[in-house]
Enzyme design. Structure first.
Site, PDB file in Angstrom:
ATOM      1  N   CYS A   2       0.826  -1.112   0.053  1.00 19.13           N
ATOM      2  CA  CYS A   2       0.029   0.068  -0.039  1.00 19.13           C
ATOM      3  C   CYS A   2       0.747   1.103  -0.051  1.00 19.13           C
ATOM      4  O   CYS A   2       1.474   1.519   0.932  1.00 19.13           O
ATOM      5  CB  CYS A   2      -0.894   0.199   1.140  1.00 19.13           C
ATOM      6  SG  CYS A   2      -2.074   1.584   1.229  1.00 19.13           S
ATOM      7  N   GLU A 107      -4.166   1.447  -5.902  1.00 17.64           N
ATOM      8  CA  GLU A 107      -2.747   0.441  -6.441  1.00 17.64           C
ATOM      9  C   GLU A 107      -3.037   0.620  -7.917  1.00 17.64           C
ATOM     10  O   GLU A 107      -3.814   1.056  -8.609  1.00 17.64           O
ATOM     11  CB  GLU A 107      -3.282  -1.070  -5.683  1.00 17.64           C
ATOM     12  CG  GLU A 107      -2.344  -1.997  -5.924  1.00 17.64           C
ATOM     13  CD  GLU A 107      -0.953  -1.507  -5.183  1.00 17.64           C
ATOM     14  OE1 GLU A 107      -0.022  -0.838  -6.126  1.00 17.64           O
ATOM     15  OE2 GLU A 107      -0.977  -1.495  -4.034  1.00 17.64           O
TER      16      GLU A 107
END
Length: 226
Positions: A2, A107
């Protein structure tokens, strides 16, 4: 991993949601594109009073035993599979767990046309709480304290897997007291992917690639690269 997220609810709203007791941090600002090394709000259990605090910490963990800050690794993520035993993260996991309020995260999916950014959020757009760990580092020879955090990641669920094989651990509201150490329970047992229906994903524009871009428009859906 992340590596970018959004946290744009007001500090007052977060204070109410997480039932923190300290004054709202004065420097807290909404952001749709928080990047490593930047400050973000985190919910911690105060080590002396046990009260929940909402504080600004820098993203990128600096262990308390670090000698040279300039040479420090400052990892932004810790893997759920090894966080309890890792020399870098183990002590923080045992004693300094935190919740990171997040409204969405990003992402990048590798495609033949390039990397396509995706946003992830709850379908109801409620604020999520990522599993985090935090540390305090004191500048040698001074009383200046640097507080930092890292986000714990796990294997992707079926919703996230088409984009990336890792995703943040999301702590359910009913488990916040266990994660923060306020209630008895197995904190390591919370380190698993969320249910597939808890989140949804959609492609967003390339503007999110630069941390200098920051605004609600970053979450606007776009046609994906084909």
């Amino acid at each position: 991993m992340c590596g970018r997220f959004a946290s744009f609810q007001s500090p007052e709203a977060m204070r109410a949601l997480f039932r923190t007791t300290n004054p709202v941090p004065e420097m807290a600002q909404p952001s749709w594109n928080i990047a490593p090394s930047q400050p973000a709000l985190a919910v911690r259990r105060h080590p002396e009073t046990g009260a929940r605090h909402l504080d600004l910490l820098l993203w990128g963990l600096v262990p308390h035993w670090t000698k040279d800050l300039k040479a420090a690794r400052r990892p932004i993520n810790a893997r759920a599979e090894t966080v309890t035993s890792s020399p870098m993260f183990g002590r923080a996991f045992a004693a300094r767990r935190c919740l990171v309020p997040v409204d969405a995260w990003y992402e990048w999916q590798v495609t033949p046309k390039g990397k396509q950014p995706f946003a992830f959020a709850r379908p109801d757009r409620e604020t999520m709480a990522f599993a985090g760990i935090w540390e305090s580092w004191v500048t040698p020879g001074t009383a200046k304290v640097l507080r930092t955090f890292a986000i714990i990641t796990t294997a992707a669920n079926a919703t996230a897997a088409p984009v990336h094989d890792r995703m943040p651990v999301i702590i359910r509201q009913e488990d916040w007291p266990i994660w923060l150490g306020e209630a008895a329970g197995e904190s390591a047992g919370l380190l698993h992917p969320p249910s597939d229906e808890l989140i949804e994903a959609w492609p967003v524009g390339q503007a999110v690639n630069s941390p200098r871009n920051n605004g609600a428009e970053l979450l606007a859906p776009v046609r994906r690269l084909t």
